[in-house]
Design an enzyme around this catalytic site. Sequence first.
Site, PDB file in Angstrom:
ATOM      1  N   GLY A  75       0.770  -1.041  -0.059  1.00 18.51           N
ATOM      2  CA  GLY A  75      -0.092   0.097   0.136  1.00 18.51           C
ATOM      3  C   GLY A  75       0.840   1.319   0.079  1.00 18.51           C
ATOM      4  O   GLY A  75       1.956   1.356   0.273  1.00 18.51           O
ATOM      5  N   HIS A 144       1.748   8.180  -5.007  1.00 22.96           N
ATOM      6  CA  HIS A 144       1.513   9.653  -5.434  1.00 22.96           C
ATOM      7  C   HIS A 144       2.494  10.558  -4.782  1.00 22.96           C
ATOM      8  O   HIS A 144       2.002  11.822  -4.877  1.00 22.96           O
ATOM      9  CB  HIS A 144       0.159  10.131  -5.330  1.00 22.96           C
ATOM     10  CG  HIS A 144      -0.865   9.063  -6.270  1.00 22.96           C
ATOM     11  ND1 HIS A 144      -0.122   8.165  -7.270  1.00 22.96           N
ATOM     12  CD2 HIS A 144      -2.178   8.867  -6.230  1.00 22.96           C
ATOM     13  CE1 HIS A 144      -1.163   7.647  -7.996  1.00 22.96           C
ATOM     14  NE2 HIS A 144      -2.428   8.004  -7.441  1.00 22.96           N
ATOM     15  N   ASP A 170      -4.819   9.945 -11.850  1.00 26.11           N
ATOM     16  CA  ASP A 170      -5.258  10.812 -10.662  1.00 26.11           C
ATOM     17  C   ASP A 170      -4.471  12.226 -10.881  1.00 26.11           C
ATOM     18  O   ASP A 170      -3.574  12.865 -10.040  1.00 26.11           O
ATOM     19  CB  ASP A 170      -4.525  10.204  -9.287  1.00 26.11           C
ATOM     20  CG  ASP A 170      -5.217   8.914  -8.758  1.00 26.11           C
ATOM     21  OD1 ASP A 170      -6.551   9.228  -8.718  1.00 26.11           O
ATOM     22  OD2 ASP A 170      -4.701   7.944  -8.703  1.00 26.11           O
TER      23      ASP A 170
HETATM   24  N1  SAH Z   1      -4.157   0.869 -10.191  1.00 24.83           N
HETATM   25  C1  SAH Z   1      -4.894   0.374  -9.023  1.00 24.83           C
HETATM   26  C2  SAH Z   1      -4.641   1.238  -7.886  1.00 24.83           C
HETATM   27  C3  SAH Z   1      -3.256   1.330  -7.336  1.00 24.83           C
HETATM   28  S1  SAH Z   1      -3.193   2.087  -5.690  1.00 24.83           S
HETATM   29  C4  SAH Z   1      -6.270   0.434  -9.387  1.00 24.83           C
HETATM   30  O1  SAH Z   1      -6.871   1.463 -10.134  1.00 24.83           O
HETATM   31  O2  SAH Z   1      -6.798  -0.613  -9.197  1.00 24.83           O
HETATM   32  C5  SAH Z   1      -1.420   2.541  -5.684  1.00 24.83           C
HETATM   33  C6  SAH Z   1      -0.656   1.247  -5.324  1.00 24.83           C
HETATM   34  O3  SAH Z   1       0.783   1.646  -5.549  1.00 24.83           O
HETATM   35  C7  SAH Z   1      -0.655   0.728  -3.909  1.00 24.83           C
HETATM   36  O4  SAH Z   1      -1.029  -0.648  -4.338  1.00 24.83           O
HETATM   37  C8  SAH Z   1       0.791   0.646  -3.436  1.00 24.83           C
HETATM   38  O5  SAH Z   1       1.232  -0.466  -2.693  1.00 24.83           O
HETATM   39  C9  SAH Z   1       1.640   0.854  -4.743  1.00 24.83           C
HETATM   40  N2  SAH Z   1       2.706   1.266  -4.596  1.00 24.83           N
HETATM   41  C10 SAH Z   1       3.375   2.585  -3.973  1.00 24.83           C
HETATM   42  N3  SAH Z   1       4.348   2.919  -4.105  1.00 24.83           N
HETATM   43  C11 SAH Z   1       4.837   1.862  -4.677  1.00 24.83           C
HETATM   44  C12 SAH Z   1       6.501   1.432  -4.973  1.00 24.83           C
HETATM   45  N4  SAH Z   1       7.350   2.321  -4.554  1.00 24.83           N
HETATM   46  N5  SAH Z   1       6.820   0.268  -5.634  1.00 24.83           N
HETATM   47  C13 SAH Z   1       5.584  -0.404  -5.780  1.00 24.83           C
HETATM   48  N6  SAH Z   1       4.391  -0.497  -5.620  1.00 24.83           N
HETATM   49  C14 SAH Z   1       4.184   0.724  -5.212  1.00 24.83           C
HETATM   50 MG    MG Z   2      -5.105   5.676  -9.065  1.00 28.15          MG
END
Ligand code: SAH
Ligand code: MG
Length: 211
Positions: A75, A144, A170
Amino acid sequence: MSRRSELLTFVEGVKGFMPTNEGLALHEYTRAHGEKHSGGTWLEVGAWCGKSAVFIGSAAEETGAVLYSLDHHHGSEENQAGWEHFDPLLVDAVDGRLNTLPTWQRTIADAKLEATVIGLVGPSIVVAKHFAQPLDVLFIDGGHGKEVAWADYEAWTPKIVIGGLLLIHDVFPNPEDGGRPPYEIYLAALESGKFEEIGDEGSLRVLRRVS
Ligand code: SAH
Ligand code: MG
């Protein structure tokens, strides 16, 4: 799962933050791209529970592409306990950390996309360093925060082939609607001269690499 109504019914049951209209746009743009350039290598940064992977992955399946769905599965900041998008059902009882991998796996299996949507589990930047395959489609929807979003932009966008798609989620031009970094990397892509915008839906922006 090629029919739109079937896709819509299925994704209703999947946890996630992807509005249906934006998910459908993801599906339509990637499918149109796949119809012209079949058999491509596609990748999404940010898998969560697999919702966007189903929208894009079903387009990949229809056009013979493969979608890598990348996440460390613990997450982002806003998903942690005490934050806005926390879901206690996703906490691993053993170590108390968020773990979306089992849910992601269930989603992809139920969608019958296991031969098309391939999970990559780890930090985005580490995977990017060792990922040499050029990308026909890249969807950025990972962390983000400023550092993470820019690191994703810098590590992954150079891998997109000319003519390939860059989709960013986003993107909020108005600061009142959401955080800046996805908007900033979207602007950077346009200002680089390497991408032109071909469409948008809600906070989704669709760009094509032109040079
Ligand atoms: N695309 C998905 C939502 C993604 S939410 C949908 O629309 O269903 C953002 C995700 O990015 C999260 O699950 C989080 O674990 C992941 N994330 C954030 N930073 C990250 C990183 N440095 N490396 C890998 N995953 C990451
Ligand atoms: Mg998103």
